[in-house]
Design a protein around this motif. Structure first.
Motif, mmCIF file in Angstrom:
data_model
loop_
_atom_site.group_PDB
_atom_site.id
_atom_site.type_symbol
_atom_site.label_atom_id
_atom_site.label_comp_id
_atom_site.label_asym_id
_atom_site.label_seq_id
_atom_site.Cartn_x
_atom_site.Cartn_y
_atom_site.Cartn_z
ATOM 1 N N ALA A 51 47.777 49.296 49.128
ATOM 2 C CA ALA A 51 47.731 48.636 47.827
ATOM 3 C C ALA A 51 46.353 48.783 47.180
ATOM 4 O O ALA A 51 46.247 49.044 45.969
ATOM 5 C CB ALA A 51 48.091 47.155 47.972
ATOM 6 N N MET A 52 45.299 48.636 47.979
ATOM 7 C CA MET A 52 43.943 48.768 47.426
ATOM 8 C C MET A 52 43.662 50.202 46.988
ATOM 9 O O MET A 52 43.045 50.434 45.939
ATOM 10 C CB MET A 52 42.903 48.295 48.441
ATOM 11 N N ARG A 53 44.119 51.176 47.776
ATOM 12 C CA ARG A 53 43.919 52.571 47.382
ATOM 13 C C ARG A 53 44.703 52.895 46.118
ATOM 14 O O ARG A 53 44.229 53.635 45.250
ATOM 15 C CB ARG A 53 44.332 53.496 48.525
ATOM 16 N N ASN A 54 45.894 52.323 45.989
ATOM 17 C CA ASN A 54 46.704 52.520 44.789
ATOM 18 C C ASN A 54 46.022 51.882 43.575
ATOM 19 O O ASN A 54 45.947 52.487 42.506
ATOM 20 C CB ASN A 54 48.101 51.923 45.002
ATOM 21 N N ALA A 55 45.498 50.680 43.747
ATOM 22 C CA ALA A 55 44.791 50.004 42.656
ATOM 23 C C ALA A 55 43.552 50.795 42.250
ATOM 24 O O ALA A 55 43.257 50.950 41.059
ATOM 25 C CB ALA A 55 44.407 48.587 43.077
ATOM 26 N N LYS A 56 42.832 51.331 43.234
ATOM 27 C CA LYS A 56 41.641 52.126 42.945
ATOM 28 C C LYS A 56 42.014 53.368 42.143
ATOM 29 O O LYS A 56 41.345 53.723 41.175
ATOM 30 C CB LYS A 56 40.938 52.526 44.247
ATOM 31 N N HIS A 57 43.104 54.010 42.521
ATOM 32 C CA HIS A 57 43.568 55.193 41.790
ATOM 33 C C HIS A 57 43.892 54.841 40.335
ATOM 34 O O HIS A 57 43.526 55.583 39.414
ATOM 35 C CB HIS A 57 44.790 55.811 42.476
ATOM 36 N N HIS A 58 44.572 53.719 40.129
ATOM 37 C CA HIS A 58 44.898 53.289 38.766
ATOM 38 C C HIS A 58 43.627 53.042 37.959
ATOM 39 O O HIS A 58 43.556 53.391 36.773
ATOM 40 C CB HIS A 58 45.770 52.039 38.782
ATOM 41 N N LEU A 59 42.646 52.430 38.576
ATOM 42 C CA LEU A 59 41.382 52.174 37.876
ATOM 43 C C LEU A 59 40.647 53.481 37.561
ATOM 44 O O LEU A 59 40.070 53.627 36.483
ATOM 45 C CB LEU A 59 40.484 51.272 38.722
ATOM 46 N N GLU A 60 40.656 54.399 38.508
ATOM 47 C CA GLU A 60 39.949 55.658 38.295
ATOM 48 C C GLU A 60 40.579 56.487 37.179
ATOM 49 O O GLU A 60 39.880 57.246 36.513
ATOM 50 C CB GLU A 60 39.921 56.474 39.595
ATOM 51 N N THR A 61 41.872 56.359 36.989
ATOM 52 C CA THR A 61 42.554 57.139 35.959
ATOM 53 C C THR A 61 42.718 56.376 34.651
ATOM 54 O O THR A 61 43.316 56.899 33.715
ATOM 55 C CB THR A 61 43.935 57.607 36.463
ATOM 56 N N ALA A 62 42.173 55.156 34.576
ATOM 57 C CA ALA A 62 42.257 54.377 33.344
ATOM 58 C C ALA A 62 41.470 55.070 32.240
ATOM 59 O O ALA A 62 40.448 55.713 32.500
ATOM 60 C CB ALA A 62 41.727 52.959 33.574
ATOM 61 N N GLU A 63 41.937 54.935 31.010
ATOM 62 C CA GLU A 63 41.303 55.620 29.888
ATOM 63 C C GLU A 63 40.115 54.851 29.320
ATOM 64 O O GLU A 63 39.289 55.426 28.640
ATOM 65 C CB GLU A 63 42.338 55.857 28.791
ATOM 66 N N HIS A 64 40.019 53.593 29.577
ATOM 67 C CA HIS A 64 38.977 52.759 28.981
ATOM 68 C C HIS A 64 37.985 52.332 30.054
ATOM 69 O O HIS A 64 38.341 52.191 31.221
ATOM 70 C CB HIS A 64 39.629 51.529 28.331
ATOM 71 N N ASP A 65 36.737 52.097 29.684
ATOM 72 C CA ASP A 65 35.691 51.703 30.631
ATOM 73 C C ASP A 65 35.650 50.195 30.864
ATOM 74 O O ASP A 65 35.150 49.733 31.883
ATOM 75 C CB ASP A 65 34.331 52.174 30.101
ATOM 76 N N PHE A 66 36.176 49.419 29.926
ATOM 77 C CA PHE A 66 36.195 47.950 30.004
ATOM 78 C C PHE A 66 34.787 47.379 30.178
ATOM 79 O O PHE A 66 34.554 46.487 30.999
ATOM 80 C CB PHE A 66 37.115 47.461 31.125
ATOM 81 N N HIS A 67 33.855 47.939 29.426
ATOM 82 C CA HIS A 67 32.467 47.464 29.386
ATOM 83 C C HIS A 67 31.825 47.425 30.773
ATOM 84 O O HIS A 67 31.092 46.499 31.101
ATOM 85 C CB HIS A 67 32.377 46.095 28.712
#
Length: 102
Positions: A62-78
């Motif tokens: 689950a953590m690796r999946n969440a990390k992947h989603h964050l790494e491929t996110a289009e926005h930096d979120f400040h």
């Protein structure tokens, strides 16, 4: 705005789950039964397998999946996205240590 909230909730839930696992692993243990001297030292040390710790293995996935989603996110979120990835890296490292301990 909904994406940020959902992403934050996902990260928070994952980190809390990882912390709950480490807290329960560090909790009080029942006294062990006496071990005969001959059986006290194993012939070969055996590493734990993911099957022996299914909850930790699932949390790692689950953590690796969440990390992947964050790494491929289009926005930096400040800068919060990068910080969340750093925290996930630390949590993944700790969970891998737990998974390999007996």
């Amino acid at each position: 705005m909904k994406k940020i909230g959902l992403l934050t909730l996902l990260i928070l839930a994952t980190l809390l789950f990882a912390l709950a696992l480490t807290a329960s692993a560090a909790g009080p243990k029942a006294p062990a039964a006496p071990v005969p001297a001959a059986a006290a030292i194993p012939a070969t040390p055996a590493a734990a397998t993911p099957e022996e710790h299914p909850h930790i293995h699932e949390a790692l996935e689950a953590m690796r999946n969440a990390k992947h989603h964050l790494e491929t996110a289009e926005h930096d979120f400040h800068g919060h996205r990068v910080k969340a990835i750093e925290h996930l890296d630390q949590a993944i490292h700790e969970a891998e240590i737990c998974e390999h301990e007996r």
